[in-house]
Design a protein around this motif. Structure first.
Motif, PDB file in Angstrom:
ATOM      1  N   GLU A 264      21.302  79.741  33.002  1.00 48.69           N
ATOM      2  CA  GLU A 264      22.286  78.677  32.681  1.00 48.69           C
ATOM      3  C   GLU A 264      23.124  79.115  31.592  1.00 48.69           C
ATOM      4  O   GLU A 264      24.261  78.673  31.366  1.00 48.69           O
ATOM      5  CB  GLU A 264      21.075  77.529  32.137  1.00 48.69           C
ATOM      6  CG  GLU A 264      20.804  76.690  33.383  1.00 48.69           C
ATOM      7  CD  GLU A 264      21.813  76.204  34.098  1.00 48.69           C
ATOM      8  OE1 GLU A 264      23.090  75.667  33.514  1.00 48.69           O
ATOM      9  OE2 GLU A 264      21.802  76.116  35.393  1.00 48.69           O
ATOM     10  N   ASP A 265      22.785  80.166  30.708  1.00 52.76           N
ATOM     11  CA  ASP A 265      23.469  80.474  29.610  1.00 52.76           C
ATOM     12  C   ASP A 265      24.554  81.096  30.179  1.00 52.76           C
ATOM     13  O   ASP A 265      25.787  81.121  29.515  1.00 52.76           O
ATOM     14  CB  ASP A 265      22.604  81.714  28.903  1.00 52.76           C
ATOM     15  CG  ASP A 265      21.606  81.218  28.009  1.00 52.76           C
ATOM     16  OD1 ASP A 265      21.303  79.920  28.332  1.00 52.76           O
ATOM     17  OD2 ASP A 265      20.862  81.835  27.254  1.00 52.76           O
ATOM     18  N   ALA A 266      24.588  82.013  31.183  1.00 51.07           N
ATOM     19  CA  ALA A 266      25.630  82.549  31.950  1.00 51.07           C
ATOM     20  C   ALA A 266      26.723  81.730  32.582  1.00 51.07           C
ATOM     21  O   ALA A 266      27.775  81.828  32.432  1.00 51.07           O
ATOM     22  CB  ALA A 266      25.356  83.850  32.886  1.00 51.07           C
ATOM     23  N   LYS A 267      26.203  80.574  33.400  1.00 47.47           N
ATOM     24  CA  LYS A 267      26.842  79.624  33.733  1.00 47.47           C
ATOM     25  C   LYS A 267      27.723  78.863  33.042  1.00 47.47           C
ATOM     26  O   LYS A 267      28.826  78.728  33.281  1.00 47.47           O
ATOM     27  CB  LYS A 267      25.862  78.636  34.552  1.00 47.47           C
ATOM     28  CG  LYS A 267      25.732  79.017  35.989  1.00 47.47           C
ATOM     29  CD  LYS A 267      24.976  77.693  36.841  1.00 47.47           C
ATOM     30  CE  LYS A 267      24.328  78.275  38.015  1.00 47.47           C
ATOM     31  NZ  LYS A 267      23.208  77.571  38.558  1.00 47.47           N
ATOM     32  N   GLU A 268      27.008  78.586  31.829  1.00 45.59           N
ATOM     33  CA  GLU A 268      28.099  77.648  30.924  1.00 45.59           C
ATOM     34  C   GLU A 268      28.887  78.584  29.957  1.00 45.59           C
ATOM     35  O   GLU A 268      29.991  78.135  29.908  1.00 45.59           O
ATOM     36  CB  GLU A 268      26.763  77.541  29.682  1.00 45.59           C
ATOM     37  CG  GLU A 268      26.182  76.061  29.831  1.00 45.59           C
ATOM     38  CD  GLU A 268      25.294  75.908  28.622  1.00 45.59           C
ATOM     39  OE1 GLU A 268      25.172  76.333  27.402  1.00 45.59           O
ATOM     40  OE2 GLU A 268      24.101  75.176  28.895  1.00 45.59           O
ATOM     41  N   PHE A 269      28.568  79.893  29.869  1.00 48.21           N
ATOM     42  CA  PHE A 269      29.829  80.734  29.438  1.00 48.21           C
ATOM     43  C   PHE A 269      30.981  80.982  30.275  1.00 48.21           C
ATOM     44  O   PHE A 269      32.314  80.873  29.988  1.00 48.21           O
ATOM     45  CB  PHE A 269      29.098  82.052  29.091  1.00 48.21           C
ATOM     46  CG  PHE A 269      30.187  83.148  28.270  1.00 48.21           C
ATOM     47  CD1 PHE A 269      30.284  83.210  26.940  1.00 48.21           C
ATOM     48  CD2 PHE A 269      30.888  84.155  29.145  1.00 48.21           C
ATOM     49  CE1 PHE A 269      31.297  83.785  26.463  1.00 48.21           C
ATOM     50  CE2 PHE A 269      31.836  84.816  28.792  1.00 48.21           C
ATOM     51  CZ  PHE A 269      31.960  84.930  27.265  1.00 48.21           C
ATOM     52  N   ALA A 270      30.549  80.929  31.600  1.00 45.64           N
ATOM     53  CA  ALA A 270      31.714  81.541  32.535  1.00 45.64           C
ATOM     54  C   ALA A 270      32.587  80.101  32.750  1.00 45.64           C
ATOM     55  O   ALA A 270      33.677  80.273  32.659  1.00 45.64           O
ATOM     56  CB  ALA A 270      30.934  81.575  33.869  1.00 45.64           C
ATOM     57  N   GLN A 271      31.913  78.905  32.700  1.00 42.57           N
ATOM     58  CA  GLN A 271      32.344  77.634  32.982  1.00 42.57           C
ATOM     59  C   GLN A 271      33.356  77.426  31.651  1.00 42.57           C
ATOM     60  O   GLN A 271      34.758  77.000  31.871  1.00 42.57           O
ATOM     61  CB  GLN A 271      31.547  76.487  33.012  1.00 42.57           C
ATOM     62  CG  GLN A 271      31.801  75.279  33.865  1.00 42.57           C
ATOM     63  CD  GLN A 271      30.653  74.444  34.344  1.00 42.57           C
ATOM     64  OE1 GLN A 271      29.612  74.406  33.660  1.00 42.57           O
ATOM     65  NE2 GLN A 271      30.638  74.025  35.711  1.00 42.57           N
ATOM     66  N   ARG A 272      32.822  77.749  30.644  1.00 38.04           N
ATOM     67  CA  ARG A 272      33.841  77.441  29.088  1.00 38.04           C
ATOM     68  C   ARG A 272      34.997  78.175  29.338  1.00 38.04           C
ATOM     69  O   ARG A 272      36.089  78.029  28.779  1.00 38.04           O
ATOM     70  CB  ARG A 272      32.751  77.765  28.026  1.00 38.04           C
ATOM     71  CG  ARG A 272      33.341  77.368  26.795  1.00 38.04           C
ATOM     72  CD  ARG A 272      32.219  77.335  25.696  1.00 38.04           C
ATOM     73  NE  ARG A 272      31.630  78.544  25.590  1.00 38.04           N
ATOM     74  CZ  ARG A 272      30.295  78.771  25.547  1.00 38.04           C
ATOM     75  NH1 ARG A 272      29.567  77.867  25.687  1.00 38.04           N
ATOM     76  NH2 ARG A 272      29.835  80.073  25.385  1.00 38.04           N
TER      77      ARG A 272
END
Ligand code: GTP
Ligand code: MG
Length: 173
Positions: free
Chosen positions: A137-145
């Protein structure tokens, strides 16, 4: 067509970046030669390998560049990024620090590469789930941002390596 006389429609340069030992060279070995070496040595300077794939009936030669994660072994930065149309930003899902450094790698990439470069955030070593230190989830959020593509891969098990490169190459296209 005769062997060796294949037609190439496009040549795309893709760069691999990320901390030392995250698996950049093994991701490349898996994609280019379908090989994996457990006792992989640290990269010194710059290496590259190519593989030609067919996308939308066009023959695309991917020229994948690989350099050292360790500062002292790294090559000239501007030359490394010059002409790159795709990038794989790699961290190790078992090493929190390698993920924390991603923002810095992204900054360097954005400072040197073309503004339209296609970027894939890659969490490698997904086979080591029991040692996971970076929640997906941390990586997904970063990527989305940051507007990046994101996948977890395992160069060891050949999971998602092909998909990661094909996604980037298709998107460049
Ligand atoms: P530098 O060249 O120093 O920047 O490192 P690198 O990012 O190229 O790492 P490299 O590909 O050399 O891999 C480092 C270590 O991680 C080696 O021991 C590899 O065998 C191991 N490794 C790479 N990918 C995987 C993977 O998907 N799973 C597991 N379990 N180990 C991996
Ligand atoms: Mg390497």
């Amino acid at each position: 067509m005769a062997a060796g006389a294949e037609r190439i429609d496009f040549v795309f340069k893709v760069v691999l970046i990320g901390d030392a030992a995250v698996g950049k060279s093994q991701i490349l070995a898996r994609f280019a030669r379908n090989e994996f070496t457990i006792d992989s040595k640290a990269t010194i300077g710059v290496e590259f390998q190519t593989r030609t794939v067919v996308i939308d009936h066009k023959s695309v030669k991917a020229q994948i560049w690989d350099t050292a994660g360790q500062e002292r072994y790294r090559a000239v930065t501007s030359a490394y990024y010059r002409g790159a149309v795709g990038a794989m930003l790699v961290y190790d899902i078992t090493k929190r620090q390698s993920f924390d450094h991603i923002a810095r790698w992204l900054e360097e990439l954005r400072g040197h590469a073309d503004k339209n470069i296609v970027i894939m955030l890659v969490g490698n070593k997904s086979d080591l789930e029991e040692q996971r230190a970076v929640p997906m989830e941390d990586a997904k959020e970063f990527a989305q941002r940051e507007g990046l593509f994101f996948l977890e891969t395992s160069a060891l098990q050949a999971t998602n390596v092909e998909t990661a490169f094909i996604t980037v190459l298709t998107e460049i296209f």
